[in-house]
Design an enzyme around this catalytic site. Structure first.
Site, PDB file in Angstrom:
ATOM      1  N   LYS A  80      46.105  50.592  39.863  1.00  0.00           N
ATOM      2  CA  LYS A  80      45.034  50.808  38.892  1.00  0.00           C
ATOM      3  C   LYS A  80      43.975  49.742  39.095  1.00  0.00           C
ATOM      4  CE  LYS A  80      43.970  49.649  34.748  1.00  0.00           C
ATOM      5  NZ  LYS A  80      42.498  49.522  34.985  1.00  0.00           N
ATOM      6  N   GLY A 105      46.007  39.066  35.374  1.00  0.00           N
ATOM      7  CA  GLY A 105      45.012  39.202  34.311  1.00  0.00           C
ATOM      8  C   GLY A 105      45.330  38.276  33.161  1.00  0.00           C
ATOM      9  N   SER A 106      45.021  38.738  31.946  1.00  0.00           N
ATOM     10  CA  SER A 106      45.128  37.856  30.781  1.00  0.00           C
ATOM     11  C   SER A 106      46.557  37.814  30.229  1.00  0.00           C
ATOM     12  CB  SER A 106      44.173  38.345  29.695  1.00  0.00           C
ATOM     13  OG  SER A 106      44.577  39.624  29.264  1.00  0.00           O
ATOM     14  N   GLY A 161      49.392  40.749  29.950  1.00  0.00           N
ATOM     15  CA  GLY A 161      50.648  40.470  30.656  1.00  0.00           C
ATOM     16  C   GLY A 161      51.849  40.698  29.743  1.00  0.00           C
ATOM     17  N   GLU A 196      50.789  37.224  36.871  1.00  0.00           N
ATOM     18  CA  GLU A 196      49.941  36.094  37.245  1.00  0.00           C
ATOM     19  C   GLU A 196      48.821  36.057  36.220  1.00  0.00           C
ATOM     20  OE1 GLU A 196      47.282  34.100  38.215  1.00  0.00           O
ATOM     21  OE2 GLU A 196      46.854  35.231  40.036  1.00  0.00           O
ATOM     22  N   GLU A 208      41.370  29.196  28.412  1.00  0.00           N
ATOM     23  CA  GLU A 208      40.730  29.530  29.684  1.00  0.00           C
ATOM     24  C   GLU A 208      39.322  30.074  29.399  1.00  0.00           C
ATOM     25  OE1 GLU A 208      42.553  32.842  31.862  1.00  0.00           O
ATOM     26  OE2 GLU A 208      42.368  31.654  33.692  1.00  0.00           O
TER      27      GLU A 208
HETATM   28  P1  NAD Z   1      42.802  42.068  31.092  1.00  0.00           P
HETATM   29  O1  NAD Z   1      44.056  41.322  31.297  1.00  0.00           O
HETATM   30  O2  NAD Z   1      42.636  42.772  29.798  1.00  0.00           O
HETATM   31  O3  NAD Z   1      42.581  43.153  32.253  1.00  0.00           O
HETATM   32  C1  NAD Z   1      43.115  43.052  33.545  1.00  0.00           C
HETATM   33  C2  NAD Z   1      43.600  44.424  33.988  1.00  0.00           C
HETATM   34  O4  NAD Z   1      44.604  44.890  33.099  1.00  0.00           O
HETATM   35  C3  NAD Z   1      42.531  45.524  34.014  1.00  0.00           C
HETATM   36  O5  NAD Z   1      42.744  46.354  35.140  1.00  0.00           O
HETATM   37  C4  NAD Z   1      42.798  46.285  32.730  1.00  0.00           C
HETATM   38  O6  NAD Z   1      42.376  47.626  32.781  1.00  0.00           O
HETATM   39  C5  NAD Z   1      44.303  46.213  32.633  1.00  0.00           C
HETATM   40  N1  NAD Z   1      44.843  46.392  31.281  1.00  0.00           N
HETATM   41  C6  NAD Z   1      44.274  46.038  30.102  1.00  0.00           C
HETATM   42  N2  NAD Z   1      45.083  46.376  29.069  1.00  0.00           N
HETATM   43  C7  NAD Z   1      46.189  46.951  29.605  1.00  0.00           C
HETATM   44  C8  NAD Z   1      47.399  47.483  29.063  1.00  0.00           C
HETATM   45  N3  NAD Z   1      47.643  47.504  27.743  1.00  0.00           N
HETATM   46  N4  NAD Z   1      48.320  47.976  29.913  1.00  0.00           N
HETATM   47  C9  NAD Z   1      48.124  47.946  31.239  1.00  0.00           C
HETATM   48  N5  NAD Z   1      46.991  47.469  31.812  1.00  0.00           N
HETATM   49  C10 NAD Z   1      46.035  46.971  31.008  1.00  0.00           C
HETATM   50  O7  NAD Z   1      41.621  41.051  31.304  1.00  0.00           O
HETATM   51  P2  NAD Z   1      40.076  41.246  30.941  1.00  0.00           P
HETATM   52  O8  NAD Z   1      39.912  41.785  29.552  1.00  0.00           O
HETATM   53  O9  NAD Z   1      39.434  41.991  32.019  1.00  0.00           O
HETATM   54  O10 NAD Z   1      39.630  39.721  30.931  1.00  0.00           O
HETATM   55  C11 NAD Z   1      39.964  38.896  29.807  1.00  0.00           C
HETATM   56  C12 NAD Z   1      40.425  37.540  30.238  1.00  0.00           C
HETATM   57  O11 NAD Z   1      41.557  37.647  31.110  1.00  0.00           O
HETATM   58  C13 NAD Z   1      39.438  36.742  31.063  1.00  0.00           C
HETATM   59  O12 NAD Z   1      38.468  36.136  30.297  1.00  0.00           O
HETATM   60  C14 NAD Z   1      40.346  35.769  31.742  1.00  0.00           C
HETATM   61  O13 NAD Z   1      40.644  34.693  30.904  1.00  0.00           O
HETATM   62  C15 NAD Z   1      41.590  36.569  31.998  1.00  0.00           C
HETATM   63  N6  NAD Z   1      41.650  37.070  33.387  1.00  0.00           N
HETATM   64  C16 NAD Z   1      42.416  36.389  34.243  1.00  0.00           C
HETATM   65  C17 NAD Z   1      42.493  36.824  35.550  1.00  0.00           C
HETATM   66  C18 NAD Z   1      43.348  36.094  36.531  1.00  0.00           C
HETATM   67  O14 NAD Z   1      43.103  36.152  37.727  1.00  0.00           O
HETATM   68  N7  NAD Z   1      44.394  35.436  36.094  1.00  0.00           N
HETATM   69  C19 NAD Z   1      41.775  37.916  35.983  1.00  0.00           C
HETATM   70  C20 NAD Z   1      40.993  38.625  35.061  1.00  0.00           C
HETATM   71  C21 NAD Z   1      40.959  38.173  33.754  1.00  0.00           C
END
Ligand code: NAD
Length: 481
Positions: free
Chosen positions: A174, A227-228, A232, A249, A383
């Site tokens: 995804k 991601g966040s 996670g 991660e 962060e």
């Molecule tokens: P997020 O964690 O919400 O999104 C990352 C991914 O997860 C996207 O593809 C999103 O569609 C998916 N996702 C969101 N909700 C989900 C769910 N319930 N089930 C499965 N998948 C889901 O992050 P964001 O809203 O794009 O960014 C917010 C914060 O996250 C940023 O400000 C940053 O602090 C952090 N972030 C960290 C990284 C990293 O490399 N560690 C990367 C992106 C964002």
């Protein structure tokens, strides 16, 4: 540039059950294209296609060297298409074009590395006495689900896809809703190298819709997420319901400790890369500097110099490597970072440089350095995920370690000193999955990467990551006579 981009499911380009989403160019604020949005039905078709290919043994039955060659060919495909791919990545993500090219090269490097590793996943025989023959082997999980973030969409997809394919898994990926377009080249690569239909499925969808459906799908066998922290936790909860493993991660608030005997001039380069590369949208960014009070003012002067030397403008206007920075990924991420700077000021932070949204179209934030930060402030713990560096002071080595370890995260850490004992002691004491001594981001695709604490679990990169994609099988044979 195409105005509408589809999803890739079971070897076909298809519309999404949830309609379309606009993809915005953060360098201008203008609409770039539309992307098909998958729904739970699309996710189900992709997972079932991947399961079909896995159960047919198309990848897992191959001699590993053959699988490795396919994986390596995917990396070469990306390099062969670097000009168009890097351009689209810059347009949708905001990073300078030269950074986008580095990202594509980094992605290709994952395919080279894990392609090479494919034939190194060997089992062993365990002696059980003369009446038995026993051996242990490693088998792919089956369907690997991968949920990709927007900060390095190409490199992050390459990281998990290359290792998953090298070990014989099939994949459903995804892509991030902010930056889905550049991921299309992986589907083209899969076709070009002859992977069967359904081995690699790539779809974009909203997190709470397609993302949640993928992580909860009963036929997914393993999940990789970057991601966040809140997302996670949601994904790990869904994985637990189906009793499947995941790799998480989840970012960090990583600190560099700068001692009074550090090479301050050399550290300017660490500031340049550590917090301003990709406009600070890096999970392992050097978002805190903890500096000995005797060199604090001298170091702040140098770091302010670095921040002020950067030209900030749209990524497509930055083809050549140089002292430049691009837009953040979106105006809402930029506004969130700017708000965190204002909140820090209200708590007593001093803006040594930057801190403001730039008065041009697009999601630009000035390269920022905050001083007078104390460990209990919000900005010292949360962060930012932007070009914002927080500077804290210490007077004893123990105090420096305590501050560095004082957040719930533990992704990476750094120590800068010319004293080997001090560096080694800090490396032992820092609670982080990776420690850099005298160079932020030292290491590479070969070195394992992942978090302690709320930064997640499991490891990406290096040989360590291979074990996330295989399960252990032991076979014990009773011999006759
Ligand atoms: P997020 O964690 O919400 O999104 C990352 C991914 O997860 C996207 O593809 C999103 O569609 C998916 N996702 C969101 N909700 C989900 C769910 N319930 N089930 C499965 N998948 C889901 O992050 P964001 O809203 O794009 O960014 C917010 C914060 O996250 C940023 O400000 C940053 O602090 C952090 N972030 C960290 C990284 C990293 O490399 N560690 C990367 C992106 C964002």
């Amino acid at each position: 540039m195409k105005t509408y981009w589809q999803n890739y499911i079971d070897g076909a380009w298809v519309d999404g059950g949830a309609g379309r989403i606009d993809v915005i160019n953060p360098g201008t604020g203008e609409k770039l294209a539309e992307q098909a949005l998958a729904d739970a039905g699309d996710v189900d078709r992709a997972v079932m296609a991947a399961q079909r290919v896995h159960q047919a043994g198309v990848l897992s039955d191959l001699r590993p060297v053959e699988r490795g060659r396919i994986v390596q060919a995917m990396g070469r495909y990306l390099l062969d298409h670097i000009d168009e791919l890097a351009q689209v990545l810059t347009l949708e993500q905001g990073k300078p074009l030269w950074e986008a090219r580095i990202e594509v090269e980094g992605a290709a490097r994952y395919f080279e590395y894990y392609g090479n590793q494919a034939e190194t996943v060997e089992g062993r025989s365990i002696p059980l006495g003369k009446d038995y023959f026993d051996f242990t082997t490693y088998e792919p999980f089956g369907v690997s689900a991968q949920i990709i973030p927007w900060n390095y969409p190409v490199e992050m997809m390459a990281r998990s896809l290359s290792a998953a394919l090298a070990t014989g898994n099939t994949c459903v990926i995804k892509t991030p809703e902010l930056t889905p377009l550049s991921n299309a080249w992986f589907a083209n690569a899969a076709e070009a190298v002859g992977l069967p239909k359904g081995a690699v499925n790539i779809l974009c969808g909203l997190g709470h819709d397609a993302g949640a459906a993928l992580s909860a799908h009963p036929h997914v066998n393993q999940i990789v997420f970057t991601g966040s922290v809140p997302t996670g936790i949601a994904i790990a909860t869904a994985a637990a319901q189906n009793v499947v493993p995941c790799v998480l991660e989840l970012g960090g608030k990583s600190a560099a400790i700068v001692h009074d005997d550090a090479d301050l001039a050399a550290f300017e380069n660490d500031v340049r890369w550590g917090i301003y590369f990709n406009a600070g949208q890096v999970c392992s960014a050097m978002s805190r500097v903890i500096v000995h009070d005797s060199v604090h003012d001298a170091l702040v002067d140098r770091m302010v110099g670095v921040a002020q030397s950067l030209t900030v403008k749209p990524g497509v206007e930055q083809p050549e490597f140089g002292p430049t920075m691009g837009a953040m990924v979106s105006e809402s991420q930029r506004d969130r970072a700017a708000q965190m700077v204002s909140d820090a000021q209200a708590q007593g932070a001093n803006v040594a440089t930057g801190g403001r949204k730039m008065n041009i179209p697009g999601a630009f934030l000035e390269p920022t350095i905050l001083t007078d930060i104390t460990p209990e402030m919000t900005i010292a713990n949360d962060e930012v995920f932007g070009p914002v560096l927080s500077v804290l002071k210490f007077s004893t080595d123990d105090e420096a370690i305590k501050i560095a370890n004082g957040t719930p995260y533990g992704l990476v850490g750094g120590v800068f000193t010319s004293n080997l004992d001090r560096a080694t002691r800090a490396a032992q004491q820092l609670r982080a999955g990776q420690v850099f001594v005298n160079e932020w981001y030292a290491g590479g695709v070969e070195t394992p990467f992942g978090g302690y604490g709320k930064s997640g679990y499991g490891r990406e990169k290096g040989r360590e990551a291979l074990w996330n994609y295989v399960q252990t099988k032991n076979v014990a044979i009773r011999l006759k006579g």
